[in-house]
Design an enzyme around this catalytic site. Sequence first.
Site, PDB file in Angstrom:
ATOM      1  N   SER A 124       0.734  -1.180  -0.084  1.00  0.00           N
ATOM      2  CA  SER A 124      -0.156   0.034  -0.116  1.00  0.00           C
ATOM      3  C   SER A 124       0.858   1.257  -0.125  1.00  0.00           C
ATOM      4  O   SER A 124       0.239   2.298  -0.031  1.00  0.00           O
ATOM      5  CB  SER A 124      -1.097  -0.065   1.296  1.00  0.00           C
ATOM      6  OG  SER A 124      -0.035  -0.063   2.418  1.00  0.00           O
ATOM      7  N   HIS A 145      -2.945  -2.996  -5.665  1.00  0.00           N
ATOM      8  CA  HIS A 145      -3.349  -2.936  -4.123  1.00  0.00           C
ATOM      9  C   HIS A 145      -4.868  -3.058  -3.841  1.00  0.00           C
ATOM     10  O   HIS A 145      -5.475  -2.416  -4.472  1.00  0.00           O
ATOM     11  CB  HIS A 145      -2.907  -1.503  -4.074  1.00  0.00           C
ATOM     12  CG  HIS A 145      -3.407  -0.947  -2.555  1.00  0.00           C
ATOM     13  ND1 HIS A 145      -3.306   0.247  -2.133  1.00  0.00           N
ATOM     14  CD2 HIS A 145      -3.376  -1.664  -1.432  1.00  0.00           C
ATOM     15  CE1 HIS A 145      -3.613   0.243  -1.090  1.00  0.00           C
ATOM     16  NE2 HIS A 145      -3.638  -0.598  -0.478  1.00  0.00           N
ATOM     17  N   GLU A 157      -6.111  -0.887  -6.921  1.00  0.00           N
ATOM     18  CA  GLU A 157      -5.525   0.109  -7.356  1.00  0.00           C
ATOM     19  C   GLU A 157      -4.216  -0.450  -8.121  1.00  0.00           C
ATOM     20  O   GLU A 157      -3.294  -1.162  -7.555  1.00  0.00           O
ATOM     21  CB  GLU A 157      -4.520   1.073  -6.107  1.00  0.00           C
ATOM     22  CG  GLU A 157      -3.895   2.137  -6.343  1.00  0.00           C
ATOM     23  CD  GLU A 157      -3.642   3.090  -5.170  1.00  0.00           C
ATOM     24  OE1 GLU A 157      -3.848   4.349  -5.306  1.00  0.00           O
ATOM     25  OE2 GLU A 157      -3.569   2.370  -4.125  1.00  0.00           O
ATOM     26  N   ASN A 195      -3.443   5.864  -0.157  1.00  0.00           N
ATOM     27  CA  ASN A 195      -2.764   6.168   1.198  1.00  0.00           C
ATOM     28  C   ASN A 195      -2.187   7.348   1.473  1.00  0.00           C
ATOM     29  O   ASN A 195      -2.014   7.932   2.529  1.00  0.00           O
ATOM     30  CB  ASN A 195      -1.724   5.119   1.479  1.00  0.00           C
ATOM     31  CG  ASN A 195      -2.830   3.680   2.205  1.00  0.00           C
ATOM     32  OD1 ASN A 195      -3.689   3.684   2.718  1.00  0.00           O
ATOM     33  ND2 ASN A 195      -1.871   2.649   2.257  1.00  0.00           N
TER      34      ASN A 195
END
Length: 287
Positions: A124, A145, A157, A195
């Site tokens: 991440s 991800h 992702e 993130n």
Amino acid sequence: MTRKVDAVERVGVVGAGTMGSGIAQVSAIAGYDVVMRDIETEYVENGFETIENSLGRQVESGAITESEAEAAEARIEGTTDLEDLADCDVVVEAALEDIDVKRDIFSDLDEVMNDEAVLATNTSTLSITTIAAATERPGSVLGLHFMNPVPVMKGVEVVNGEKTDGDVLEFAHAFAEDLGKETWESDDKPGFVTNRILMPWINEGIRAFDEGVATKEDIDSGMTLGTNVPMGPLELADHIGLDICLHASETLHEELGDRYTPAYLLKRKVEAGDLGKKTGEGFYIYD
């Protein structure tokens, strides 16, 4: 070479924890044979228990039938031997969020996998390019991800490393979509899209609580009612795991500077062992 999703028969997953078992589950439901590998038999068994429980919840909710759940579980085999992944067409690594651990895994995968296999990491925050450099095939390495919990969350992702081949990116989007997911793409920058934006939001929510702006309940209610997000920052942090939030924040702080400094209360909670829902206590108390 051109990778095609319709040519994929076997999917490998490295790591049988929350993320790995979830990736194995959705791959099996999509009809793929899956090899789920972890370093200890106990971890593999725990992964199967997680999958069984998750499939049971899906049956109860009517998302899948009992026979579909049984068929999906039957498609998954467990192992502690990395070489059992040798004939997989794509491998998704979901091990510990540690760059050295991931580089070691990818170096070992590079030795056992066939030349056409796609190697993906579920990281991440960590650099895809750095992980790929541990192999002799950086063009075949990228980030996939998945979001937690994998069987529920729709998004994946797709992260483009410095040397990731274009056809590998196309394959990754198609593969994730075949698992019933929707994708977006990010360049290999710290935190990617998710993130990079999420961790400062969580940390600011924690700081607001620590500084007495409002109660934790009102902070979370203010964000859910005021911005239409499904969870406020404190509740979400508990669900992610406060240790995971801290690690991600520290990585982003190291790479991007002071605006990503982890909240002091987040550090204190982790030091106390209150990691959120998985330990029964974080910002809230759980059964």
